[in-house]
Scaffold this active site. Structure first.
Site, PDB file in Angstrom:
ATOM      1  N   HIS A  91       0.235  -1.645   5.075  1.00 44.45           N
ATOM      2  CA  HIS A  91       1.066  -0.724   4.309  1.00 44.45           C
ATOM      3  C   HIS A  91       1.397   0.523   5.123  1.00 44.45           C
ATOM      4  O   HIS A  91       1.892   1.515   4.597  1.00 44.45           O
ATOM      5  CB  HIS A  91       0.405  -0.381   2.973  1.00 44.45           C
ATOM      6  N   ASP A 157      -2.170   7.258  -4.514  1.00 42.34           N
ATOM      7  CA  ASP A 157      -1.308   6.937  -5.660  1.00 42.34           C
ATOM      8  C   ASP A 157      -1.275   5.434  -5.910  1.00 42.34           C
ATOM      9  O   ASP A 157      -1.183   4.988  -7.050  1.00 42.34           O
ATOM     10  CB  ASP A 157       0.131   7.395  -5.388  1.00 42.34           C
ATOM     11  N   GLU A 273      -0.198  16.693  -9.474  1.00 47.39           N
ATOM     12  CA  GLU A 273       0.795  16.397  -8.443  1.00 47.39           C
ATOM     13  C   GLU A 273       2.104  17.048  -8.865  1.00 47.39           C
ATOM     14  O   GLU A 273       2.130  17.829  -9.829  1.00 47.39           O
ATOM     15  CB  GLU A 273       0.981  14.880  -8.249  1.00 47.39           C
TER      16      GLU A 273
HETATM   17  C1  LIG Z   1       3.357   2.300  -1.897  1.00 43.41           C
HETATM   18  C2  LIG Z   1       2.413   3.121  -1.041  1.00 43.41           C
HETATM   19  C3  LIG Z   1       1.841   4.257  -1.564  1.00 43.41           C
HETATM   20  C4  LIG Z   1       0.951   5.003  -0.803  1.00 43.41           C
HETATM   21  N1  LIG Z   1       0.398   6.099  -1.359  1.00 43.41           N
HETATM   22  C5  LIG Z   1      -0.461   6.843  -0.656  1.00 43.41           C
HETATM   23  C6  LIG Z   1      -1.053   7.993  -1.229  1.00 43.41           C
HETATM   24  O1  LIG Z   1      -0.813   8.328  -2.377  1.00 43.41           O
HETATM   25  N2  LIG Z   1      -1.912   8.697  -0.471  1.00 43.41           N
HETATM   26  C7  LIG Z   1      -2.222   8.334   0.813  1.00 43.41           C
HETATM   27  O2  LIG Z   1      -3.028   8.999   1.437  1.00 43.41           O
HETATM   28  N3  LIG Z   1      -1.653   7.266   1.380  1.00 43.41           N
HETATM   29  C8  LIG Z   1      -0.793   6.518   0.680  1.00 43.41           C
HETATM   30  N4  LIG Z   1      -0.220   5.422   1.284  1.00 43.41           N
HETATM   31  C9  LIG Z   1      -0.465   5.158   2.736  1.00 43.41           C
HETATM   32  C10 LIG Z   1      -1.839   4.572   3.045  1.00 43.41           C
HETATM   33  O3  LIG Z   1      -2.885   5.435   2.755  1.00 43.41           O
HETATM   34  C11 LIG Z   1      -2.054   4.250   4.518  1.00 43.41           C
HETATM   35  O4  LIG Z   1      -1.279   5.048   5.292  1.00 43.41           O
HETATM   36  C12 LIG Z   1      -1.789   2.810   4.770  1.00 43.41           C
HETATM   37  O5  LIG Z   1      -1.548   2.563   6.104  1.00 43.41           O
HETATM   38  C13 LIG Z   1      -2.996   2.040   4.317  1.00 43.41           C
HETATM   39  O6  LIG Z   1      -2.593   0.714   4.209  1.00 43.41           O
HETATM   40  P1  LIG Z   1      -3.518  -0.477   4.616  1.00 43.41           P
HETATM   41  O7  LIG Z   1      -4.811  -0.335   3.951  1.00 43.41           O
HETATM   42  O8  LIG Z   1      -2.695  -1.681   4.383  1.00 43.41           O
HETATM   43  O9  LIG Z   1      -3.797  -0.222   6.165  1.00 43.41           O
HETATM   44  P2  LIG Z   1      -2.974  -0.743   7.417  1.00 43.41           P
HETATM   45  O10 LIG Z   1      -1.565  -0.257   7.305  1.00 43.41           O
HETATM   46  O11 LIG Z   1      -3.191  -2.187   7.597  1.00 43.41           O
HETATM   47  O12 LIG Z   1      -3.721   0.045   8.566  1.00 43.41           O
HETATM   48  C14 LIG Z   1      -3.613   1.452   8.682  1.00 43.41           C
HETATM   49  C15 LIG Z   1      -4.282   1.902   9.991  1.00 43.41           C
HETATM   50  O13 LIG Z   1      -5.682   1.717   9.868  1.00 43.41           O
HETATM   51  C16 LIG Z   1      -6.162   0.782  10.813  1.00 43.41           C
HETATM   52  N5  LIG Z   1      -7.143  -0.039  10.103  1.00 43.41           N
HETATM   53  C17 LIG Z   1      -6.937  -0.903   9.084  1.00 43.41           C
HETATM   54  N6  LIG Z   1      -8.101  -1.420   8.667  1.00 43.41           N
HETATM   55  C18 LIG Z   1      -9.071  -0.863   9.436  1.00 43.41           C
HETATM   56  C19 LIG Z   1     -10.487  -0.990   9.500  1.00 43.41           C
HETATM   57  N7  LIG Z   1     -11.154  -1.788   8.675  1.00 43.41           N
HETATM   58  N8  LIG Z   1     -11.147  -0.269  10.429  1.00 43.41           N
HETATM   59  C20 LIG Z   1     -10.494   0.569  11.260  1.00 43.41           C
HETATM   60  N9  LIG Z   1      -9.165   0.726  11.249  1.00 43.41           N
HETATM   61  C21 LIG Z   1      -8.455   0.022  10.351  1.00 43.41           C
HETATM   62  C22 LIG Z   1      -4.943   0.037  11.307  1.00 43.41           C
HETATM   63  O14 LIG Z   1      -5.114  -0.437  12.618  1.00 43.41           O
HETATM   64  C23 LIG Z   1      -3.877   1.113  11.222  1.00 43.41           C
HETATM   65  O15 LIG Z   1      -3.939   1.981  12.325  1.00 43.41           O
HETATM   66  C24 LIG Z   1       0.656   4.629   0.537  1.00 43.41           C
HETATM   67  C25 LIG Z   1       1.251   3.488   1.066  1.00 43.41           C
HETATM   68  C26 LIG Z   1       2.108   2.730   0.297  1.00 43.41           C
HETATM   69  C27 LIG Z   1       2.734   1.524   0.884  1.00 43.41           C
END
Ligand SMILES: Cc1cc2nc3c(=O)[nH]c(=O)nc-3n(C[C@H](O)[C@H](O)[C@@H](O)COP(=O)(O)OP(=O)(O)OC[C@H]3O[C@@H](n4cnc5c(N)ncnc54)[C@H](O)[C@@H]3O)c2cc1C
Ligand SMILES: *[C@@H]1O[C@H](CO)[C@@H](O)[C@H](O)[C@H]1NC(C)=O
Ligand SMILES: *[C@@H]1O[C@H](CO)[C@@H](O)[C@H](O)[C@H]1NC(C)=O
Ligand SMILES: *[C@@H]1O[C@H](CO)[C@@H](O)[C@H](O)[C@H]1NC(C)=O
Ligand SMILES: *[C@@H]1O[C@H](CO)[C@@H](O)[C@H](O)[C@H]1NC(C)=O
Ligand SMILES: *[C@@H]1O[C@H](CO)[C@@H](O)[C@H](O)[C@H]1NC(C)=O
Ligand SMILES: *[C@@H]1O[C@H](CO)[C@@H](O)[C@H](O)[C@H]1NC(C)=O
Length: 413
Positions: A91, A157, A273
């Protein structure tokens, strides 16, 4: 720092050896888990942002933490180690979970690890907590902890994000003014470091690793377990929207609301918010009763931008916080009568974005580019930001802005 410089170079510096189509000469227990299936490769080369596309050599499908250690060890055994990126649910918006010509680790394959909720018996020195896998989604963590009447305190969120993914960023939502972001709500972590070691770290133990990995953008190791503090779960929430036509009044009231928490006022809100309602399609009025849509639309047309404070008060069954809500809003300067309230379950509130996701997916508007920007603006410049960006760019140039949220957090959080 030696330990970390290796981990950092995993992603930033080193160029992979096997770029000329040569197969990775990996030991069998690793190669059997490296997928080059076109569907996996294509998935691993995109993310929620749909802006950056980088193709890995392979997607690694670990069935244990040992597999991740073995992969890192294998990479380190090569003259030119390959890049490795853990992928939660991707994400991210700018390719952060990708690895051009490297290996993407599909963390979801680990989901077998149970979420362990520690009994909250007052005997545990840490109080209530849950041990969760880095690959777990927050929505799964919520469901599991609610079974024990408990909940994490600080959220995002949207809940279909992973623990490892948000802890690598920050994890900020309307609870951050009370508890700080999610990275400030972690008791302990297990990591696989860039050397292939499995280490447990916390604010007391291996602190350098702990603080490097929290908000570390996946550059300092793979989070395999996080110990998250829990509190008693409320059952229901009062969920309010207050509409403003004046940004100064909106900011003053938001700051007032978060200051009540600093003063330990028991009336203080549990979530604050704010967002913009812009005079451009689609005008999402789904929160409001249909009989008000006409007058809200007129207000938006008249002012171009309406600012909404979104406010929540949690409560337990049979104890409606009617007086507290009245105390909370009584001095606020929203447009008279433009106050709307819903009463929903705690879970429904926390998982509110999922409904929007299903709606957008049904319209084909979920898998589209998301050039998102998240920034902290100092309080001293927030009024300039409204004039220059919200009014000066978005409104004046009629730029389709999508969702715009704006809310305050004190630096000490
Ligand atoms: C609809 C939507 C709403 C959102 N709302 C918010 C919000 O309200 N507040 C907020 O703070 N963020 C929000 N986000 C963003 C979110 O917090 C992160 O930025 C997002 O990247 C996390 O998604 P993911 O868990 O799929 O991680 P990924 O996108 O898969 O990974 C994010 C990063 O972390 C690394 N990573 C993943 N897993 C691990 C692990 N186990 N160990 C070490 N590194 C790892 C990856 O390599 C990458 O660098 C939102 C995102 C979306 C799509
Ligand atoms: C990761 O694994 C999950 C679970 O098997 C699967 O649904 C998903 O498509 C995989 N992702 C990638 C990029 O291969
Ligand atoms: C990986 O390497 C580390 C450090 O050399 C070692 O302790 C560990 O046993 C290795 N693990 C695996 C699974 O190969
Ligand atoms: C993890 O496993 C649980 C139980 O099998 C399931 O309900 C959940 O959807 C899975 N989560 C992911 C992200 O695959
Ligand atoms: C609020 O409570 C915290 C924690 O109990 C305490 O440290 C702080 O001094 C209190 N603040 C005020 C203004 O009473
Ligand atoms: C609160 O009420 C709901 C609906 O009546 C019920 O399902 C739930 O168990 C109650 N929760 C508590 C903690 O009493
Ligand atoms: C702004 O742009 C939208 C399309 O994005 C259009 O429907 C609307 O009429 C425009 N408004 C003004 C004031 O130009």
């Amino acid at each position: 720092m030696g330990m970390f410089s290796k981990a950092m170079s995993m992603v930033w510096v080193l160029i992979i050896v096997c770029t000329q189509g040569q197969p990775l000469k990996a030991p069998k227990e690793i190669s059997s888990k490296l997928s080059r299936n076109p569907q996996s490769l294509s998935l691993a080369s995109s993310d929620y942002g749909h802006i950056v596309h980088e193709t890995p050599l392979a997607v690694f499908e670990p069935s244990s933490i040992g597999d991740i250690r073995a992969l890192i060890n294998f990479s380190n055994s090569l003259p030119n180690p390959f890049t490795i990126a853990p992928r939660g649910q991707a994400h991210s918006v700018l390719g952060q979970a990708m690895a051009q010509n490297g290996v993407v680790v599909n963390m979801t394959k680990l989901n077998g690890t149970r979420i362990f909720v520690a009994p909250c018996d007052g005997k545990s020195p840490l109080g209530c907590y849950a041990d969760v896998g880095g690959e777990q989604t927050w929505v799964d963590v919520l469901h599991e902890t609610l079974k024990s009447g408990l909940t994490p305190l600080s959220w995002t969120d949207y809940l279909y994000l992973t623990v490892g993914g948000t802890l690598s960023n920050a994890g900020i939502s309307g609870q951050a003014f009370r508890f700080g972001p999610q990275i400030s709500n972690v008791l302990e972590l297990d990591l696989v470091t860039g050397k292939g070691d499995l280490v447990t770290c916390s604010a007391e133990k291996n602190t350098e690793a702990f603080y490097a990995v929290l908000g570390g953008l996946g550059q300092f190791g793979v989070i395999t377990r996080a110990r998250i503090p829990l509190g008693p779960a409320p059952t229901r929430v009062k969920w309010l929207h207050l509409l403003y036509n004046d940004f100064t009044a909106f900011c003053r009231d938001q700051e007032h609301l978060i200051s009540m928490n600093e003063r330990n006022d028991s009336n203080a809100a549990d979530y604050v918010e704010g967002m913009l309602l812009l005079n451009q399609p689609p005008l999402d009025l789904s929160f409001y009763p249909p009989s008000y849509h006409q007058c809200i639309t007129s207000l938006v047309t008249q002012y171009g931008i309406i600012y909404i404070i979104e406010l929540v008060k949690y409560y337990a069954n049979n104890s409606q916080p009617i007086q507290q809500v009245a105390n909370l809003v009584k001095e606020l300067k929203f447009v008279p009568n433009f106050r709307f309230e819903k009463d929903v379950s705690y879970e429904e509130f926390l998982n509110r974005v999922h409904g929007e996701e299903l709606y957008l997916r049904s319209k084909g508007l979920w898998e589209v580019p998301h050039p998102w920007l998240n920034i902290f603006v100092p309080r001293s410049r927030i009024l300039d930001f409204n004039e220059g960006v919200f009014k000066g760019i978005i409104l004046k140039q009629n730029i389709t802005a999508g969702l715009v949220k704006v809310y305050p957090v004190n630096r000490n959080k």
